[in-house]
Design a protein around this motif. Structure first.
Motif, PDB file in Angstrom:
ATOM      1  N   TYR A  14      53.685  89.014   6.233  1.00  0.00           N
ATOM      2  CA  TYR A  14      54.391  89.834   7.227  1.00  0.00           C
ATOM      3  C   TYR A  14      55.595  90.544   6.613  1.00  0.00           C
ATOM      4  O   TYR A  14      56.112  91.493   7.186  1.00  0.00           O
ATOM      5  N   GLN A  15      56.054  90.063   5.438  1.00  0.00           N
ATOM      6  CA  GLN A  15      57.143  90.742   4.739  1.00  0.00           C
ATOM      7  C   GLN A  15      56.623  91.580   3.575  1.00  0.00           C
ATOM      8  O   GLN A  15      57.083  92.686   3.326  1.00  0.00           O
ATOM      9  N   ASN A  37      76.902  77.281   7.581  1.00  0.00           N
ATOM     10  CA  ASN A  37      75.801  77.770   6.743  1.00  0.00           C
ATOM     11  C   ASN A  37      75.117  78.937   7.452  1.00  0.00           C
ATOM     12  O   ASN A  37      74.861  78.881   8.654  1.00  0.00           O
ATOM     13  N   LEU A  38      74.824  80.007   6.703  1.00  0.00           N
ATOM     14  CA  LEU A  38      74.074  81.134   7.265  1.00  0.00           C
ATOM     15  C   LEU A  38      72.705  81.211   6.611  1.00  0.00           C
ATOM     16  O   LEU A  38      72.606  81.294   5.379  1.00  0.00           O
ATOM     17  N   ILE A  60      60.865  79.163  13.807  1.00  0.00           N
ATOM     18  CA  ILE A  60      59.904  78.574  12.858  1.00  0.00           C
ATOM     19  C   ILE A  60      60.565  78.560  11.499  1.00  0.00           C
ATOM     20  O   ILE A  60      60.866  79.606  10.922  1.00  0.00           O
ATOM     21  N   CYS A  61      60.782  77.352  10.981  1.00  0.00           N
ATOM     22  CA  CYS A  61      61.774  77.165   9.925  1.00  0.00           C
ATOM     23  C   CYS A  61      61.310  76.083   8.955  1.00  0.00           C
ATOM     24  O   CYS A  61      60.850  75.029   9.390  1.00  0.00           O
ATOM     25  N   ARG A  62      61.412  76.351   7.653  1.00  0.00           N
ATOM     26  CA  ARG A  62      61.076  75.361   6.624  1.00  0.00           C
ATOM     27  C   ARG A  62      61.830  74.061   6.902  1.00  0.00           C
ATOM     28  O   ARG A  62      63.046  74.085   7.094  1.00  0.00           O
ATOM     29  N   SER A  65      64.963  73.084   4.883  1.00  0.00           N
ATOM     30  CA  SER A  65      66.028  74.088   4.747  1.00  0.00           C
ATOM     31  C   SER A  65      67.350  73.504   5.232  1.00  0.00           C
ATOM     32  O   SER A  65      67.366  72.542   6.026  1.00  0.00           O
ATOM     33  N   ASN A  66      68.452  74.108   4.777  1.00  0.00           N
ATOM     34  CA  ASN A  66      69.762  73.702   5.300  1.00  0.00           C
ATOM     35  C   ASN A  66      69.777  73.836   6.816  1.00  0.00           C
ATOM     36  O   ASN A  66      70.276  72.962   7.535  1.00  0.00           O
ATOM     37  N   VAL A  93      68.761  88.782   1.930  1.00  0.00           N
ATOM     38  CA  VAL A  93      67.889  88.336   0.840  1.00  0.00           C
ATOM     39  C   VAL A  93      68.645  87.342  -0.046  1.00  0.00           C
ATOM     40  O   VAL A  93      68.126  86.284  -0.420  1.00  0.00           O
ATOM     41  N   LEU A  95      71.064  85.427   0.822  1.00  0.00           N
ATOM     42  CA  LEU A  95      71.266  84.167   1.565  1.00  0.00           C
ATOM     43  C   LEU A  95      69.955  83.436   1.823  1.00  0.00           C
ATOM     44  O   LEU A  95      69.940  82.340   2.377  1.00  0.00           O
ATOM     45  N   PHE A  97      67.519  82.628  -0.575  1.00  0.00           N
ATOM     46  CA  PHE A  97      66.908  81.882  -1.681  1.00  0.00           C
ATOM     47  C   PHE A  97      66.879  80.405  -1.319  1.00  0.00           C
ATOM     48  O   PHE A  97      67.903  79.837  -0.927  1.00  0.00           O
ATOM     49  N   SER A  98      65.718  79.774  -1.458  1.00  0.00           N
ATOM     50  CA  SER A  98      65.628  78.373  -1.054  1.00  0.00           C
ATOM     51  C   SER A  98      66.243  77.469  -2.127  1.00  0.00           C
ATOM     52  O   SER A  98      66.287  77.822  -3.303  1.00  0.00           O
TER      53      SER A  98
HETATM   54  C1  LIG Z   1      64.510  88.480   5.810  1.00  0.00           C
HETATM   55  C2  LIG Z   1      64.140  87.024   5.691  1.00  0.00           C
HETATM   56  C3  LIG Z   1      63.476  86.386   6.723  1.00  0.00           C
HETATM   57  C4  LIG Z   1      63.102  85.034   6.625  1.00  0.00           C
HETATM   58  N1  LIG Z   1      62.475  84.426   7.669  1.00  0.00           N
HETATM   59  C5  LIG Z   1      62.136  83.125   7.593  1.00  0.00           C
HETATM   60  C6  LIG Z   1      61.520  82.456   8.696  1.00  0.00           C
HETATM   61  O1  LIG Z   1      61.285  83.024   9.751  1.00  0.00           O
HETATM   62  N2  LIG Z   1      61.214  81.126   8.548  1.00  0.00           N
HETATM   63  C7  LIG Z   1      61.482  80.436   7.406  1.00  0.00           C
HETATM   64  O2  LIG Z   1      61.199  79.228   7.340  1.00  0.00           O
HETATM   65  N3  LIG Z   1      62.093  81.044   6.344  1.00  0.00           N
HETATM   66  C8  LIG Z   1      62.431  82.351   6.426  1.00  0.00           C
HETATM   67  N4  LIG Z   1      63.060  82.961   5.370  1.00  0.00           N
HETATM   68  C9  LIG Z   1      63.399  82.150   4.194  1.00  0.00           C
HETATM   69  C10 LIG Z   1      64.691  81.365   4.442  1.00  0.00           C
HETATM   70  O3  LIG Z   1      65.762  82.268   4.635  1.00  0.00           O
HETATM   71  C11 LIG Z   1      64.947  80.449   3.221  1.00  0.00           C
HETATM   72  O4  LIG Z   1      64.092  79.322   3.340  1.00  0.00           O
HETATM   73  C12 LIG Z   1      66.384  80.024   3.069  1.00  0.00           C
HETATM   74  O5  LIG Z   1      66.486  79.095   2.015  1.00  0.00           O
HETATM   75  C13 LIG Z   1      66.946  79.436   4.338  1.00  0.00           C
HETATM   76  O6  LIG Z   1      68.308  79.166   4.149  1.00  0.00           O
HETATM   77  P1  LIG Z   1      68.919  77.749   4.532  1.00  0.00           P
HETATM   78  O7  LIG Z   1      68.281  76.717   3.588  1.00  0.00           O
HETATM   79  O8  LIG Z   1      70.391  77.888   4.313  1.00  0.00           O
HETATM   80  O9  LIG Z   1      68.522  77.501   5.954  1.00  0.00           O
HETATM   81  C14 LIG Z   1      63.426  84.313   5.449  1.00  0.00           C
HETATM   82  C15 LIG Z   1      64.122  84.956   4.405  1.00  0.00           C
HETATM   83  C16 LIG Z   1      64.466  86.285   4.522  1.00  0.00           C
HETATM   84  C17 LIG Z   1      65.211  86.948   3.388  1.00  0.00           C
END
Ligand SMILES: Cc1cc2nc3c(=O)[nH]c(=O)nc-3n(C[C@H](O)[C@H](O)[C@H](O)COP(=O)(O)O)c2cc1C
Length: 141
Positions: A14-15, A37-38, A60-62, A65-66, A93, A95, A97-98
């Motif tokens: 989708y990206q 955290n952002l 929907i989120c890993r 993740s933080n 972008v 912010l 990076f995992s």
């Molecule tokens: C534009 C953009 C959209 C993203 N959307 C998602 C998403 O919907 N779900 C997800 O799990 N990760 C998404 N990611 C990846 C997360 O931002 C990435 O896992 C990041 O490490 C999360 O930050 P955090 O660990 O501080 O929460 C996206 C990244 C970008 C740049």
């Protein structure tokens, strides 16, 4: 005869392989030491839309993740709907990076953090700070 072309479908299709716009919200959460955290997220949608006082969004989120870990620990987050400007998207972008800790990534944030207008979340901790550049903010429990 159409002008359509075949596109190679990559992970994160989708990206990487799509041309339709998707929203990006910056999710603010509280890290363990209290720093905000952002995390940028696209997969964030209205979920419960018509239940008295029970409106809800789905994210929907890993799971490691933080953002996910902070929400599970504190029970709160803010969804910061930021304007569609190139410099903001580029910083999303950065912010996104995992594997980076909150301390590591937030030194690179260009967003302005301001305190929540809510004093506490009834859960022993505060609400995370919010992003001043937002057009709208949902503070969620
Ligand atoms: C534009 C953009 C959209 C993203 N959307 C998602 C998403 O919907 N779900 C997800 O799990 N990760 C998404 N990611 C990846 C997360 O931002 C990435 O896992 C990041 O490490 C999360 O930050 P955090 O660990 O501080 O929460 C996206 C990244 C970008 C740049």
């Amino acid at each position: 005869m159409t002008d359509f072309e075949q596109i190679r479908i990559l992970d994160n299709f989708y990206q990487t392989s799509s041309f339709f716009p998707v929203p990006v919200v910056l999710v603010s959460t509280l890290a363990e030491k209290g720093q905000t955290n952002l995390g940028p997220y696209s997969l964030c949608f209205p979920h419960l839309i018509a239940r008295e006082s029970k409106y809800a969004m789905m994210l929907i989120c890993r799971e490691d993740s933080n953002t996910a870990m902070n929400i599970k620990r504190t029970g709160v987050c803010a969804l910061n709907f930021i304007p569609d400007e190139k410099r903001y998207m580029e910083n999303c972008v950065v912010l996104g990076f995992s594997g980076e800790t909150t301390e590591e990534k937030m030194v690179n944030s260009i967003f302005t953090l301001m305190p929540s207008m809510r004093p506490d979340n009834g859960n022993g901790s505060n609400y995370p700070e919010v992003v001043e550049e937002s057009v709208q903010i949902f503070e969620c429990t």
